[in-house]
Design an enzyme around this catalytic site. Structure first.
Site, PDB file in Angstrom:
ATOM      1  N   THR A 128      36.197  30.386  17.394  1.00 55.65           N
ATOM      2  CA  THR A 128      35.155  29.465  17.868  1.00 55.65           C
ATOM      3  C   THR A 128      35.775  28.144  18.343  1.00 55.65           C
ATOM      4  O   THR A 128      36.932  27.830  18.032  1.00 55.65           O
ATOM      5  CB  THR A 128      34.188  29.137  16.708  1.00 55.65           C
ATOM      6  OG1 THR A 128      34.945  28.514  15.657  1.00 55.65           O
ATOM      7  CG2 THR A 128      33.493  30.377  16.170  1.00 55.65           C
ATOM      8  N   GLY A 184      17.245  25.206  39.856  1.00 58.20           N
ATOM      9  CA  GLY A 184      15.840  25.116  39.448  1.00 58.20           C
ATOM     10  C   GLY A 184      15.312  26.495  39.053  1.00 58.20           C
ATOM     11  O   GLY A 184      16.048  27.325  38.500  1.00 58.20           O
ATOM     12  N   LEU A 202      40.081  43.088  14.185  1.00 57.19           N
ATOM     13  CA  LEU A 202      40.344  42.044  13.197  1.00 57.19           C
ATOM     14  C   LEU A 202      39.040  41.633  12.497  1.00 57.19           C
ATOM     15  O   LEU A 202      38.944  41.649  11.267  1.00 57.19           O
ATOM     16  CB  LEU A 202      40.974  40.822  13.889  1.00 57.19           C
ATOM     17  CG  LEU A 202      41.290  39.620  12.990  1.00 57.19           C
ATOM     18  CD1 LEU A 202      42.402  39.942  11.999  1.00 57.19           C
ATOM     19  CD2 LEU A 202      41.707  38.396  13.830  1.00 57.19           C
ATOM     20  N   ARG A 235      19.195  24.385  50.164  1.00 61.02           N
ATOM     21  CA  ARG A 235      17.853  24.135  49.633  1.00 61.02           C
ATOM     22  C   ARG A 235      17.354  22.741  50.031  1.00 61.02           C
ATOM     23  O   ARG A 235      18.045  21.743  49.813  1.00 61.02           O
ATOM     24  CB  ARG A 235      17.906  24.251  48.103  1.00 61.02           C
ATOM     25  CG  ARG A 235      16.670  23.803  47.372  1.00 61.02           C
ATOM     26  CD  ARG A 235      15.570  24.822  47.453  1.00 61.02           C
ATOM     27  NE  ARG A 235      14.446  24.436  46.609  1.00 61.02           N
ATOM     28  CZ  ARG A 235      13.273  25.037  46.641  1.00 61.02           C
ATOM     29  NH1 ARG A 235      13.066  26.061  47.449  1.00 61.02           N
ATOM     30  NH2 ARG A 235      12.289  24.638  45.848  1.00 61.02           N
ATOM     31  N   GLN A 249      21.655  11.952  44.729  1.00 61.36           N
ATOM     32  CA  GLN A 249      22.777  11.521  43.883  1.00 61.36           C
ATOM     33  C   GLN A 249      22.797  12.252  42.541  1.00 61.36           C
ATOM     34  O   GLN A 249      23.874  12.569  42.025  1.00 61.36           O
ATOM     35  CB  GLN A 249      22.704  10.007  43.649  1.00 61.36           C
ATOM     36  CG  GLN A 249      23.007   9.214  44.913  1.00 61.36           C
ATOM     37  CD  GLN A 249      22.987   7.722  44.674  1.00 61.36           C
ATOM     38  OE1 GLN A 249      22.700   7.247  43.582  1.00 61.36           O
ATOM     39  NE2 GLN A 249      23.281   6.965  45.708  1.00 61.36           N
ATOM     40  N   ARG A 278      43.438  34.120  23.666  1.00 57.93           N
ATOM     41  CA  ARG A 278      42.693  32.876  23.919  1.00 57.93           C
ATOM     42  C   ARG A 278      43.048  32.297  25.290  1.00 57.93           C
ATOM     43  O   ARG A 278      42.203  31.721  25.981  1.00 57.93           O
ATOM     44  CB  ARG A 278      42.986  31.859  22.810  1.00 57.93           C
ATOM     45  CG  ARG A 278      42.351  32.246  21.497  1.00 57.93           C
ATOM     46  CD  ARG A 278      42.853  31.436  20.313  1.00 57.93           C
ATOM     47  NE  ARG A 278      42.198  31.889  19.082  1.00 57.93           N
ATOM     48  CZ  ARG A 278      42.589  31.561  17.854  1.00 57.93           C
ATOM     49  NH1 ARG A 278      43.636  30.766  17.691  1.00 57.93           N
ATOM     50  NH2 ARG A 278      41.942  32.017  16.804  1.00 57.93           N
ATOM     51  N   ILE A 305      33.704  44.402  18.038  1.00 59.95           N
ATOM     52  CA  ILE A 305      34.968  44.861  18.606  1.00 59.95           C
ATOM     53  C   ILE A 305      34.774  45.274  20.062  1.00 59.95           C
ATOM     54  O   ILE A 305      34.198  46.330  20.364  1.00 59.95           O
ATOM     55  CB  ILE A 305      35.556  46.031  17.772  1.00 59.95           C
ATOM     56  CG1 ILE A 305      35.646  45.645  16.294  1.00 59.95           C
ATOM     57  CG2 ILE A 305      36.908  46.437  18.333  1.00 59.95           C
ATOM     58  CD1 ILE A 305      36.465  44.396  15.990  1.00 59.95           C
ATOM     59  N   GLU A 310      37.275  35.248  19.905  1.00 56.14           N
ATOM     60  CA  GLU A 310      38.691  34.861  19.862  1.00 56.14           C
ATOM     61  C   GLU A 310      38.884  33.445  19.282  1.00 56.14           C
ATOM     62  O   GLU A 310      39.779  32.710  19.700  1.00 56.14           O
ATOM     63  CB  GLU A 310      39.340  35.031  21.237  1.00 56.14           C
ATOM     64  CG  GLU A 310      39.194  36.475  21.727  1.00 56.14           C
ATOM     65  CD  GLU A 310      40.326  36.950  22.591  1.00 56.14           C
ATOM     66  OE1 GLU A 310      41.428  36.398  22.466  1.00 56.14           O
ATOM     67  OE2 GLU A 310      40.114  37.900  23.350  1.00 56.14           O
ATOM     68  N   GLN A 320      20.513  24.473  36.470  1.00 50.62           N
ATOM     69  CA  GLN A 320      19.728  23.256  36.723  1.00 50.62           C
ATOM     70  C   GLN A 320      19.676  22.940  38.220  1.00 50.62           C
ATOM     71  O   GLN A 320      18.622  22.582  38.746  1.00 50.62           O
ATOM     72  CB  GLN A 320      20.349  22.079  35.944  1.00 50.62           C
ATOM     73  CG  GLN A 320      19.439  20.880  35.807  1.00 50.62           C
ATOM     74  CD  GLN A 320      18.221  21.187  34.929  1.00 50.62           C
ATOM     75  OE1 GLN A 320      18.239  22.105  34.124  1.00 50.62           O
ATOM     76  NE2 GLN A 320      17.170  20.430  35.119  1.00 50.62           N
TER      77      GLN A 320
HETATM   78  N1  CAA Z   1      51.641  32.884  15.621  1.00 51.73           N
HETATM   79  C1  CAA Z   1      52.368  33.405  14.609  1.00 51.73           C
HETATM   80  N2  CAA Z   1      52.178  33.072  13.312  1.00 51.73           N
HETATM   81  C2  CAA Z   1      51.207  32.190  13.050  1.00 51.73           C
HETATM   82  C3  CAA Z   1      50.414  31.606  14.056  1.00 51.73           C
HETATM   83  C4  CAA Z   1      50.666  31.973  15.392  1.00 51.73           C
HETATM   84  N3  CAA Z   1      49.942  31.453  16.391  1.00 51.73           N
HETATM   85  N4  CAA Z   1      49.532  30.770  13.483  1.00 51.73           N
HETATM   86  C5  CAA Z   1      49.754  30.807  12.166  1.00 51.73           C
HETATM   87  N5  CAA Z   1      50.772  31.670  11.908  1.00 51.73           N
HETATM   88  C6  CAA Z   1      51.340  31.957  10.585  1.00 51.73           C
HETATM   89  C7  CAA Z   1      51.739  30.666   9.897  1.00 51.73           C
HETATM   90  O1  CAA Z   1      53.056  30.305  10.248  1.00 51.73           O
HETATM   91  C8  CAA Z   1      51.649  31.038   8.436  1.00 51.73           C
HETATM   92  O2  CAA Z   1      52.808  31.739   8.065  1.00 51.73           O
HETATM   93  P1  CAA Z   1      53.419  31.627   6.570  1.00 51.73           P
HETATM   94  O3  CAA Z   1      52.424  32.239   5.665  1.00 51.73           O
HETATM   95  O4  CAA Z   1      54.710  32.376   6.646  1.00 51.73           O
HETATM   96  O5  CAA Z   1      53.597  30.164   6.305  1.00 51.73           O
HETATM   97  C9  CAA Z   1      50.487  32.019   8.407  1.00 51.73           C
HETATM   98  O6  CAA Z   1      50.361  32.547   9.736  1.00 51.73           O
HETATM   99  C10 CAA Z   1      49.193  31.375   7.973  1.00 51.73           C
HETATM  100  O7  CAA Z   1      48.862  30.422   8.959  1.00 51.73           O
HETATM  101  P2  CAA Z   1      47.851  29.229   8.736  1.00 51.73           P
HETATM  102  O8  CAA Z   1      48.249  28.451   7.542  1.00 51.73           O
HETATM  103  O9  CAA Z   1      47.736  28.514  10.036  1.00 51.73           O
HETATM  104  O10 CAA Z   1      46.476  29.949   8.414  1.00 51.73           O
HETATM  105  P3  CAA Z   1      45.114  29.236   8.119  1.00 51.73           P
HETATM  106  O11 CAA Z   1      44.428  30.138   7.177  1.00 51.73           O
HETATM  107  O12 CAA Z   1      45.270  27.804   7.769  1.00 51.73           O
HETATM  108  O13 CAA Z   1      44.353  29.163   9.511  1.00 51.73           O
HETATM  109  C11 CAA Z   1      43.053  30.085  11.282  1.00 51.73           C
HETATM  110  C12 CAA Z   1      44.147  30.254  10.250  1.00 51.73           C
HETATM  111  C13 CAA Z   1      43.567  29.199  12.403  1.00 51.73           C
HETATM  112  C14 CAA Z   1      41.741  29.533  10.810  1.00 51.73           C
HETATM  113  C15 CAA Z   1      42.885  31.532  11.694  1.00 51.73           C
HETATM  114  O14 CAA Z   1      42.363  32.265  10.599  1.00 51.73           O
HETATM  115  C16 CAA Z   1      42.036  31.735  12.887  1.00 51.73           C
HETATM  116  O15 CAA Z   1      42.502  31.561  14.007  1.00 51.73           O
HETATM  117  N6  CAA Z   1      40.772  32.149  12.682  1.00 51.73           N
HETATM  118  C17 CAA Z   1      39.917  32.556  13.754  1.00 51.73           C
HETATM  119  C18 CAA Z   1      39.977  34.050  13.872  1.00 51.73           C
HETATM  120  C19 CAA Z   1      39.646  34.503  15.246  1.00 51.73           C
HETATM  121  O16 CAA Z   1      40.029  33.894  16.233  1.00 51.73           O
HETATM  122  N7  CAA Z   1      38.990  35.641  15.335  1.00 51.73           N
HETATM  123  C20 CAA Z   1      38.668  36.244  16.597  1.00 51.73           C
HETATM  124  C21 CAA Z   1      38.777  37.754  16.503  1.00 51.73           C
HETATM  125  S1  CAA Z   1      39.226  38.573  17.964  1.00 51.73           S
HETATM  126  C22 CAA Z   1      37.811  38.853  18.810  1.00 51.73           C
HETATM  127  O17 CAA Z   1      37.104  37.929  19.104  1.00 51.73           O
HETATM  128  C23 CAA Z   1      37.465  40.280  19.084  1.00 51.73           C
HETATM  129  C24 CAA Z   1      37.276  40.738  20.459  1.00 51.73           C
HETATM  130  O18 CAA Z   1      37.205  41.954  20.642  1.00 51.73           O
HETATM  131  C25 CAA Z   1      37.174  39.819  21.621  1.00 51.73           C
END
Ligand code: CAA
Length: 385
Positions: A366, A340, A125, A269, A280, A244, A158, A364, A337
């Protein structure tokens, strides 16, 4: 809500704990120091059934519920966040997403291989210019006359990207549609255009495989899409609902390990002719660790109970993820901490706990993104638009 573990959950906790103490703990420090992604240990984790814990047995999984899955993540995460990351990515981001969105053919083709560990999967993603704003994908997918797709772009941070045989790749099919143009493709990585490269210089999680991936005319088969064009963003968000949760559960393990090591050290220790546990200010740190560990675990179990009931759990998952990851960073920091100077070198694992915990408030989603999700649920106002 029942706070008692069932007999089966207690047995699984005991088995997971013994496995983690016996196999994961003894290798964790060396794998970290050597920046070694331990594929043999991944195979052993797969043999335990932990890579497909929440996948039904008919697809090769263990058929467990979410609360039991949290117990497994906690017990592996107690010793090694890099290996817990493998479980999170494989089980939550990849398997649970195929389970939720895949066709029967896709499930039959991929889930048994993923659950057995024969194949690793990754979740494509994030991009070099697309992190929190996940809808703003720069990677492009174009449909060809034969119904297949050509994908061009780049992915970043990724986990498992260098070892994965299957990648969930998110791409934009029609930029004008914004998030409604996104699609998720099941991409088999054994093709020349899929070019992963190890990311070096990480602050922590050294035993984890982390890649940047160039996608250069990567081909996705006509039947490789998860859901439909336009479902991609929802696919990603639903994957993160599970991912998450597993990160939060793993962080309960970091909290617990930080607490356990701190108690052990503080009792042994001596300074000023008495154990430092008798001071404490040391007890203050330990008591705070106890409280945060308990609170994190209970928030994870609550989110799990909601998932097991089949109800929407996005907000509760974000609460658990936010709290548990911040608690893990805090507990690991305080564990250093308590130790030490001894905590500042590799003689004790607490330094590694801290290095490995630090990424959990970033990946996943912030802590700030979790708060925006929580704040939106509380106020009904989306602070992002
Ligand atoms: N499940 C299903 N659908 C969902 C959903 C969920 N949990 N949350 C939102 N949606 C849907 C909404 O219903 C909406 O649908 P419609 O368009 O039909 O109305 C659509 O998705 C858009 O949703 P939002 O309006 O909530 O979107 P937003 O832009 O306002 O907010 C956000 C989105 C919460 C900021 C989101 O972009 C987000 O979570 N960003 C962080 C990205 C992230 O976590 N990245 C981590 C990558 S993975 C990783 O870390 C890699 C690894 O290898 C470990």
């Amino acid at each position: 809500m029942d706070f008692e573990l069932t007999d089966e959950q207690q047995l699984i906790r005991q088995t997971a704990r013994e496995f983690s103490d016996r196999e994961v703990g003894p290798r964790a420090g060396e794998n970290s120091t050597n920046h070694h992604f331990d594929v043999d240990l991944v195979a052993m984790i797969a043999d335990q059934g932990y890579l497909g814990a929440i996948v039904p047995t008919q697809y090769g999984g263990a058929g467990l519920d979410y609360q039991t899955y949290a117990i497994i993540c906690e017990e592996i995460g107690r010793h090694c966040s890099a290996m817990r990351t493998v479980i999170s990515v494989q089980t939550s981001l990849v398997c649970s997403t195929i389970l939720r969105w895949g066709t029967e053919e896709q499930k039959q083709r991929y889930l048994p291989r993923l659950c057995s560990g024969e194949w690793l999967g990754c979740f494509g993603l994030t991009e070099p210019d697309t992190g929190s704003d996940a809808a703003n994908q720069r990677t492009r997918a174009a449909r060809r006359d034969d119904g297949s797709w050509v994908i061009n772009g780049a992915k970043m941070w990724i986990s498992l990207g260098n070892h994965a045989k299957l990648a969930l790749v998110f791409a934009q099919t029609e930029p004008a549609l914004k998030h409604k143009g996104l699609a998720c493709f099941l991409v088999e990585t054994d093709q020349p255009g899929f070019q992963p490269q190890e990311i070096r210089g990480k602050f922590g999680l050294w035993a984890s495989d982390t890649a940047e991936i160039a996608l250069d005319d990567v081909v996705a088969a006509p039947d490789s899409m998860l859901g439909q064009v336009g479902d991609g963003f929802k696919v990603a968000m639903s994957a993160l609902d599970s991912g998450r949760y597993s990160v939060a559960a793993g962080c309960v393990g970091i909290c617990q390990a930080s607490l356990d090591e701190s108690v052990k050290y503080a009792v042994a220790r001596k300074q000023f002719d008495r154990p430092i546990a008798s001071f404490q200010l040391v007890q203050d740190m330990i008591a705070e660790m106890v409280v945060r560990t308990d609170a994190a675990r209970l928030l994870v179990f609550r989110a799990g109970a909601i998932k097991d009931a089949g109800k929407p759990s996005t907000t509760e998952t974000s609460i658990a993820k936010y709290y548990a990851t911040e608690a893990a960073v805090w507990c690991a920091d305080r564990a250093i901490q308590v130790h030490g100077g001894a905590g500042y070198v590799d003689d004790h694992p607490v330094g590694r706990y801290y290095r490995d915990a630090r990424v959990t408030t970033l990946y996943e989603g912030t802590s700030q993104i979790q708060k925006l999700i929580i704040g939106r649920a509380a106020t009904g106002i989306n602070a992002l638009v």
